[in-house]
Design a protein around this motif. Structure first.
Motif, short mmCIF file in Angstrom:
data_model
loop_
_atom_site.label_atom_id
_atom_site.label_comp_id
_atom_site.label_asym_id
_atom_site.label_seq_id
_atom_site.Cartn_x
_atom_site.Cartn_y
_atom_site.Cartn_z
N VAL A 437 0.32 -33.95 53.91
CA VAL A 437 -0.69 -33.40 54.82
C VAL A 437 -2.00 -33.32 54.06
O VAL A 437 -2.02 -33.10 52.85
N ASN A 438 -3.07 -33.48 54.80
CA ASN A 438 -4.41 -33.41 54.17
C ASN A 438 -4.94 -31.98 54.15
O ASN A 438 -5.72 -31.62 53.28
N GLN A 439 -4.54 -31.22 55.17
CA GLN A 439 -4.97 -29.83 55.23
C GLN A 439 -3.92 -29.03 56.01
O GLN A 439 -3.21 -29.57 56.85
N TYR A 440 -3.83 -27.74 55.73
CA TYR A 440 -2.80 -26.90 56.38
C TYR A 440 -3.26 -25.45 56.35
O TYR A 440 -4.20 -25.08 55.65
N PHE A 441 -2.57 -24.64 57.15
CA PHE A 441 -2.86 -23.21 57.23
C PHE A 441 -1.78 -22.46 56.43
O PHE A 441 -0.62 -22.43 56.86
N PRO A 442 -2.09 -21.87 55.31
CA PRO A 442 -1.08 -21.09 54.57
C PRO A 442 -0.54 -19.96 55.44
O PRO A 442 -1.29 -19.33 56.20
N SER A 482 -1.79 -36.20 58.81
CA SER A 482 -0.48 -36.29 58.16
C SER A 482 0.20 -37.59 58.53
O SER A 482 -0.03 -38.15 59.62
N ASN A 483 1.06 -38.08 57.64
CA ASN A 483 1.91 -39.23 57.97
C ASN A 483 3.32 -38.77 58.36
O ASN A 483 4.29 -39.53 58.29
#
Length: 642
Positions: A437-442, A482-483
């Motif tokens: 993923v390139n970015q996410y919410f912790p 994301s892939n």
């Protein structure tokens, strides 16, 4: 020594009579000597001495004879050692759990123990007898004989603490003696110490001759194929079982498959394919030990199409349609503005796919939907309002998302034990191609991890209230972020999230575990469903939740088997019940629990021991024998003493 009739001892004054007679016979006379008998004087003196001795012997004998006769009528006795306990009530705690099916030297342990009780007890002696599931208070052999012979094996384990609590409640202020009859398999107790201190406890330990046993532990649906179900049968061997065991799979009464199992290890798994259709059957094996664990019942319902609403744009929902196919799902695609709130109640799953903000009305509706057994899947957007989604998540517990983290991370950890992945993986995979993923919410809170990133942060997690499920992804799943859509993981993950709990699985429950079942059933206010088969029926505890009903089974049914859930006369679900396998290991004996008890081999020994300790020793028979003996001595003195 004590007397039952001490007033008779007054008759001991009668002993004066033989004394008076004796004194009368011994009165002195004046001596006159004649010259013509002078030579006989010495002989006459000797005769008089002998006569005097005879009279004294007769006096002593008669005094003792009369005294013994009077004492016999007074009924003397010695007080018993435990005279204060002679009124104790006898309580028998009889183990009728499945391990008592084993055969001892004289037959089945339970049946032989019951026969011992019936043979040992006098017809009118009162006792109480408790088993795992029955209680007979203050009965005698004559009145209880038929009921005792009908006692059957219980699906619940033999729990001493539960039975002791029953006795204490029923007879709180009475002194008691206990006879505990059990093979002690898997036995535990925390209440025996005070029982030993306050009561006489006897332990009778019937033993199995053959402790080898084979058990069917579980049957699971391990794989759903195009035209077959693959079931996995878990078997366990206790002791030494070297001979092959025959095993058969039945659907109703029809044999579907047969196989043989040889145990080179204690645990075995056997995989068998069965037709992909509604299945209401059992797996059966044959061994020479316990029979209760030789059958395992299971049901597979005809798969129903699941109703799913995907809330999001058509473009972003495309990948969901590839996973949730028309063959197994009825998928409704809608944008948030066009959402029909009234349709939510009739769905099994709601997917929020990259919605920027969740309206309060939708949040309230989904919280209610979740509480009634629905599944909610949340996939955030890059533009998701964190404050808004956290407000939504508060409806499901202490769950929170932090502001977005724009650091690229790989998905490196799969929670193989999560219910979502049950029967998905044959073994743990460590070398798969990691999605990223390139970015996410912790995230924070008590969610159960499903997938995790390389820094142990959650990529997907879940919470449940046992009825409904909430699944939360912490990153958008679109291909720009994301892939994950290209990863093999996405199919079982999304597919199982969208599947209802009871769809395409073995609907099996364990008796005594108080398990629950949620069904689609529209019931009126006073309407109930029942669980029934050809020989037994019961009404479980139930709770109506909108268009669903939650069933709680408690300790029911009493018998394992295949059952149907009925609404009026209509079958709405096929389910199966099995016995817990806690009694299968006959070597798991806890004999040390009864170290302070008196160990006995039969019931007769207990009754004789209690009687000998608590019965007064009666002596009147011995005094009668003494009377006869002194009468005989008197006759002999009269005849032979000159």
């Amino acid at each position: 020594m004590q007397f039952k009739h001490p007033e008779i001892l007054y008759f001991l004054f009668l002993l004066v009579i033989p004394i008076l007679v004796h004194l009368f016979q011994l009165r002195r006379f004046k001596k006159e000597y004649f010259t013509n008998v002078k030579l006989l004087r010495q002989l006459q003196q000797q005769t008089r001495k002998s006569s005097t001795i005879k009279k004294w012997l007769l006096l002593a004998t008669r005094l003792l004879l009369l005294a013994f006769l009077i004492l016999a009528f007074a009924q003397p006795f010695f007080t018993a050692k435990e005279s204060k306990s002679k009124d104790n009530e006898l309580i028998i705690l009889l183990d009728n759990s499945f391990s008592m099916q084993a055969k001892g030297s004289r037959g089945e342990l339970l049946k032989r123990s019951i026969q011992d009780i019936l043979e040992a007890f006098p017809e009118n002696q009162t006792f109480s007898i408790l088993t795992t599931n029955t209680a007979f208070w203050d009965v005698d052999r004559k009145t209880i004989q038929t009921e005792l012979q009908k006692i059957d094996y219980s699906a619940l384990p033999f729990e001493l603490d539960y039975l002791l609590t029953q006795v204490a409640t029923k007879k709180p202020n009475t002194k008691k003696d206990y006879l505990i009859i059990t093979d002690a398999v898997g036995l535990q107790s925390k209440k025996m110490e005070p029982v030993f201190a306050e009561n006489e406890v006897y332990f009778m330990h019937p033993k199995a001759e053959n402790k080898n046993n084979i058990s069917i532990e579980k049957v699971t649906l391990s794989q759903v194929l195009e035209t077959f179900y693959e079931i996995t049968i878990a078997l366990k061997s206790y002791g030494k079982n070297t001979e092959p065991v025959s095993l058969a799979v039945y659907n109703q009464e029809n044999v579907i498959a047969k196989s043989q199992v040889t145990f080179d290890t204690n645990e075995k798994e056997l995989k068998i394919n069965i037709p992909k259709a509604a299945f209401h059957g059992k797996v059966v094996l044959e061994d020479n030990s316990l029979t209760y664990d030789n059958a395992y019942y299971f049901s597979i319902s005809q798969p129903k199409k699941q109703n799913v609403i995907c809330i999001g744009t058509p473009e972003k929902n495309k990948f969901l349609h590839k996973i949730l196919t028309d063959k197994e799902f009825v998928v409704t695609n809608t944008e948030l503005a066009q959402l029909n709130y009234n349709a939510i109640e009739n769905q099994q799953t709601i997917i929020l796919n990259e919605i920027k903000e969740i309206p309060q009305a939708l949040a309230t509706t989904l919280a209610s939907f979740y509480s009634k057994g629905g599944s909610v899947i949340v996939i955030p957007s890059e533009e998701t309002n964190v404050q808004n989604i956290n407000s939504f998540l508060k409806n499901f517990g202490s769950l929170q998302l932090a502001p977005i983290n724009k650091t690229e991370k790989q998905i490196t950890k799969i929670s193989f034990n999560h219910p979502l992945y049950k029967n998905v993986f044959e073994k743990k995979i460590t070398n798969f191609q990691y999605p990223k993923v390139n970015q996410y919410f912790p995230s924070s809170g008590k969610g159960l991890p499903i997938l995790q990133l390389e820094d142990q942060a959650n990529f997907a997690f879940s919470v449940t209230n046992t009825l409904g499920n909430l699944y939360v992804f912490t990153a958008p799943l679109n291909k720009q972020n994301s892939n994950f859509q290209n990863s093999p993981l996405i199919v079982p993950t999304i597919y199982n999230m969208a599947q209802a709990k009871n769809n395409s699985k073995t609907n099996t429950f364990t008796i005594g575990e108080n398990e629950t079942l949620v069904l689609e059933a529209a019931l009126s206010k006073d309407e109930v469903v029942s669980v029934t088969n050809t020989t037994y029926s019961f009404i479980p505890q139930q709770q109506i939740i909108s268009t669903k009903v939650k069933l709680s089974f408690g300790d029911y049914p009493e018998k394992a088997g295949n059952y149907s859930v009925k609404q009026a006369e209509n079958d709405i679900q096929e389910i199966s019940f099995n016995y817990t396998r806690t009694e299968s290991d006959l070597n798991n004996e806890n004999n040390t629990l009864f170290d302070k008890a008196t160990s006995v081999n039969d019931v007769t020994t207990v009754l004789n021991d209690l009687e000998s300790k608590r019965t007064d020793t009666s002596l009147w028979k011995w005094f009668i024998l003494g009377t006869l003996l002194f009468l005989l001595i008197e006759l002999l003195i009269q005849k032979f003493v000159k």
